[in-house]
Motif scaffolding. Sequence first.
Motif, short mmCIF file in Angstrom:
data_model
loop_
_atom_site.label_atom_id
_atom_site.label_comp_id
_atom_site.label_asym_id
_atom_site.label_seq_id
_atom_site.Cartn_x
_atom_site.Cartn_y
_atom_site.Cartn_z
N TYR A 20 61.60 31.17 43.54
CA TYR A 20 60.14 31.20 43.60
C TYR A 20 59.60 31.32 42.17
O TYR A 20 59.92 32.27 41.46
N ARG A 21 58.82 30.35 41.80
CA ARG A 21 58.20 30.38 40.48
C ARG A 21 56.84 31.04 40.60
O ARG A 21 55.98 30.60 41.35
N LEU A 22 56.67 32.13 39.86
CA LEU A 22 55.41 32.85 39.87
C LEU A 22 54.83 32.87 38.46
O LEU A 22 55.55 32.78 37.48
N SER A 23 53.53 32.96 38.41
CA SER A 23 52.83 33.05 37.13
C SER A 23 52.23 34.43 36.98
O SER A 23 51.56 34.92 37.88
N VAL A 24 52.49 35.05 35.85
CA VAL A 24 51.93 36.36 35.55
C VAL A 24 50.55 36.13 34.92
O VAL A 24 50.38 35.25 34.08
N SER A 25 49.60 36.94 35.33
CA SER A 25 48.23 36.83 34.81
C SER A 25 48.07 37.75 33.60
O SER A 25 48.06 38.97 33.73
N TRP A 26 47.95 37.13 32.43
CA TRP A 26 47.79 37.90 31.19
C TRP A 26 46.63 38.89 31.29
O TRP A 26 46.79 40.07 30.97
N PRO A 27 45.43 38.47 31.76
CA PRO A 27 44.33 39.44 31.84
C PRO A 27 44.58 40.58 32.83
O PRO A 27 44.00 41.65 32.70
N ARG A 28 45.46 40.37 33.81
CA ARG A 28 45.78 41.43 34.76
C ARG A 28 46.70 42.47 34.12
O ARG A 28 46.74 43.62 34.52
N VAL A 29 47.46 42.05 33.10
CA VAL A 29 48.49 42.90 32.51
C VAL A 29 48.01 43.65 31.27
O VAL A 29 48.42 44.78 31.03
N MET A 30 47.12 43.05 30.49
CA MET A 30 46.79 43.63 29.19
C MET A 30 45.33 43.37 28.82
O MET A 30 44.80 42.30 29.10
N ASN A 31 44.70 44.35 28.16
CA ASN A 31 43.33 44.15 27.71
C ASN A 31 43.27 43.85 26.21
O ASN A 31 44.30 43.78 25.54
N ALA A 32 42.06 43.70 25.71
CA ALA A 32 41.85 43.29 24.32
C ALA A 32 42.40 44.28 23.30
O ALA A 32 42.74 43.90 22.19
N GLU A 33 42.46 45.53 23.67
CA GLU A 33 42.97 46.56 22.76
C GLU A 33 44.49 46.68 22.84
O GLU A 33 45.08 47.55 22.21
N GLY A 34 45.10 45.82 23.65
CA GLY A 34 46.55 45.87 23.81
C GLY A 34 47.01 46.91 24.81
O GLY A 34 48.20 47.18 24.92
N GLN A 35 46.06 47.50 25.51
CA GLN A 35 46.42 48.50 26.53
C GLN A 35 46.95 47.78 27.77
O GLN A 35 46.39 46.79 28.21
N VAL A 36 48.00 48.35 28.32
CA VAL A 36 48.64 47.78 29.50
C VAL A 36 47.98 48.33 30.75
O VAL A 36 47.69 49.53 30.84
N ASN A 37 47.77 47.45 31.72
CA ASN A 37 47.23 47.86 33.02
C ASN A 37 48.43 48.18 33.93
O ASN A 37 49.10 47.27 34.41
N PRO A 38 48.71 49.46 34.16
CA PRO A 38 49.90 49.82 34.94
C PRO A 38 49.90 49.22 36.35
O PRO A 38 50.95 48.84 36.85
N LYS A 39 48.74 49.13 36.99
CA LYS A 39 48.67 48.56 38.34
C LYS A 39 49.03 47.07 38.31
O LYS A 39 49.68 46.57 39.22
N GLY A 40 48.58 46.37 37.28
CA GLY A 40 48.90 44.95 37.16
C GLY A 40 50.39 44.75 36.98
O GLY A 40 51.00 43.90 37.64
N VAL A 41 50.99 45.52 36.10
CA VAL A 41 52.43 45.41 35.85
C VAL A 41 53.21 45.79 37.11
O VAL A 41 54.18 45.12 37.48
N GLN A 42 52.77 46.84 37.78
CA GLN A 42 53.48 47.30 38.98
C GLN A 42 53.49 46.24 40.07
O GLN A 42 54.49 46.06 40.77
N PHE A 43 52.39 45.49 40.21
CA PHE A 43 52.37 44.42 41.20
C PHE A 43 53.50 43.42 40.95
O PHE A 43 54.23 43.05 41.88
N TYR A 44 53.65 43.00 39.71
CA TYR A 44 54.70 42.02 39.40
C TYR A 44 56.09 42.63 39.55
O TYR A 44 57.01 41.95 40.03
#
Length: 184
Positions: A20-44
């Motif tokens: 299964y080829r999936l695409s990770v959503s950059w805006p779901r994972v990281m914001n402009a300050e380089g902060q990681v969105n833990p919920k976004g990463v956890q989904f993947y």
Amino acid sequence: HYHRYKEDVALMKELGVKAYRLSVSWPRVMNAEGQVNPKGVQFYKDLVTELVNAGIEPMVTLFHWNLPMWMYDQGGWKNEKVVKMFADYTKVVVDALSDKVKYWMTINEPACFVGLGYIMGTHAPFENHMDDYAFFEGDYKKIIRNVLLSHGTAVQVIRENAKLEPKIGVALNENSNIPKDNTE
């Protein structure tokens, strides 16, 4: 898919899907300050775990035409800063998923998002420069350079940080043109 991925994976398994080829959503994972969105990463992480547990090989695409708005506001692919930002994002994804992912595609169909997005204006960012010679001498070259550097830098990041031995590529789209007959 976000809320029903377990059901989706169960259906894939029932169908006999092997990869299964999936695409990770950059805006779901990281914001402009380089902060990681833990919920976004956890989904993947959860999705990839579900796939592996179902015997389905995850194949991850890092960029599938969803440049974050904050990056676009800074010039997007025209700004050389995108190369470092894409590398930082790649590192976050590799750190999160590479214990279960071997197959990586850095960028999906660059000819499409560059050509249709910046030349024809039919895809985001909807810039039409079809008849703009100055664009082809300036920003177009910057965009192509930054896309290629982003790919190359992402390859290095994956190779240096992946937990499983990675297989890395770029997802190119090609057309096959066949002549109607053998006449001149």
